[in-house]
Write an enzyme that holds these catalytic residues in place. Sequence first.
Site, PDB file in Angstrom:
ATOM      1  CG  HIS A  76      36.132  68.414  75.320  1.00 56.61           C
ATOM      2  ND1 HIS A  76      36.531  68.806  76.583  1.00 56.61           N
ATOM      3  CD2 HIS A  76      37.163  67.704  74.810  1.00 56.61           C
ATOM      4  CE1 HIS A  76      37.768  68.372  76.795  1.00 56.61           C
ATOM      5  NE2 HIS A  76      38.174  67.698  75.744  1.00 56.61           N
ATOM      6  CD  GLU A 113      39.734  67.616  72.716  1.00 59.03           C
ATOM      7  OE1 GLU A 113      40.025  68.717  73.249  1.00 59.03           O
ATOM      8  OE2 GLU A 113      39.830  66.531  73.309  1.00 59.03           O
ATOM      9  CG  HIS A 168      39.406  63.402  75.180  1.00 57.62           C
ATOM     10  ND1 HIS A 168      38.970  64.598  75.693  1.00 57.62           N
ATOM     11  CD2 HIS A 168      38.709  62.417  75.834  1.00 57.62           C
ATOM     12  CE1 HIS A 168      38.055  64.366  76.625  1.00 57.62           C
ATOM     13  NE2 HIS A 168      37.868  63.059  76.728  1.00 57.62           N
ATOM     14  CD  GLU A 253      43.895  63.308  75.140  1.00 55.54           C
ATOM     15  OE1 GLU A 253      43.663  63.956  74.101  1.00 55.54           O
ATOM     16  OE2 GLU A 253      43.492  63.660  76.258  1.00 55.54           O
TER      17      GLU A 253
HETATM   18 ZN    ZN Z   1      39.860  66.500  75.339  1.00 56.29          ZN
END
Ligand code: ZN
Length: 291
Positions: A76, A113, A168, A253
Amino acid sequence: MAVLAGLAGLCLAGALAWTSLRPDTGRDAGRAAGTSAGPEAGASPARSGDGRGEGRDRPGKRAPLHGAVVVLDPGHNPTNREHPRAIARQVDAGTHRKACDTTGTATNSGYPEAEFTLDVARRARALLEDRGATVVFTQDGDRPHGPCVDERARIGNAAKADAVVSVHADGAGEGQRGFHVILPAEVHAGTADTRAVTAPSRRLGEHLADRFAAATGTRPAAYLGPDTADTGLTVRDDLGGLNLTTVPKVFLECGNMRDARDAARFTDPAWRQRAALGVADGVTAFLTTPG
Ligand code: ZN
């Protein structure tokens, strides 16, 4: 990964923490997208390295990752939320079209995030550069939005990266905890052809899951089924960033931002340093262990 709109005005504690940790961030401002100088470029005054700061020793040819190119892809972008039309633009994801990018998720207290991923990636860059790697970022908080998922893949491909890690944190439900590593499925359709990279990406993912668990003391996510709970690994065929890669690449993640206990870790700079160590150690193990 989950989309969360309306993050304007949220806490930027991560960015502030980072600024105080690494005051020379600005020197890397032009380094995204493959413009990085090699690890031995230029002379540097001697100083016993603490892994950051101007004038640290440059690792030499005997450094374990000398000659390796590592692309880190901070998931992002902290200012995606200010550009909803740009990040909603449909782009090629290999087998289908999907949104350019998303805002990412956030903890319940508002730590985004996108701030977390940048901070962990920057910390991992310092560690990897100390080990001799050339590190390229897909974005370094230096552009208003994106890049789009297809461009993120192209940056890794153009750099001829030996390894790419997309960083992430998940947006699952409260009580769902732990990390997982996403591997590219074997996809040969549309503009996607991952056949040459599924095996090395799996090796990268295995090392990363192993070292991330060791560095952080956290367990793989249990909410994605028993295989992921055992291995920390899962496979997906719907992510443009993986479908379009031609170099070994995985997504990490780091945990679930919506779980209070995982969130407490994410907001702790010391834990983010351990997460970065897990990334650096996983990449190092992959690049230095015969396949
Ligand atoms: Zn993400």
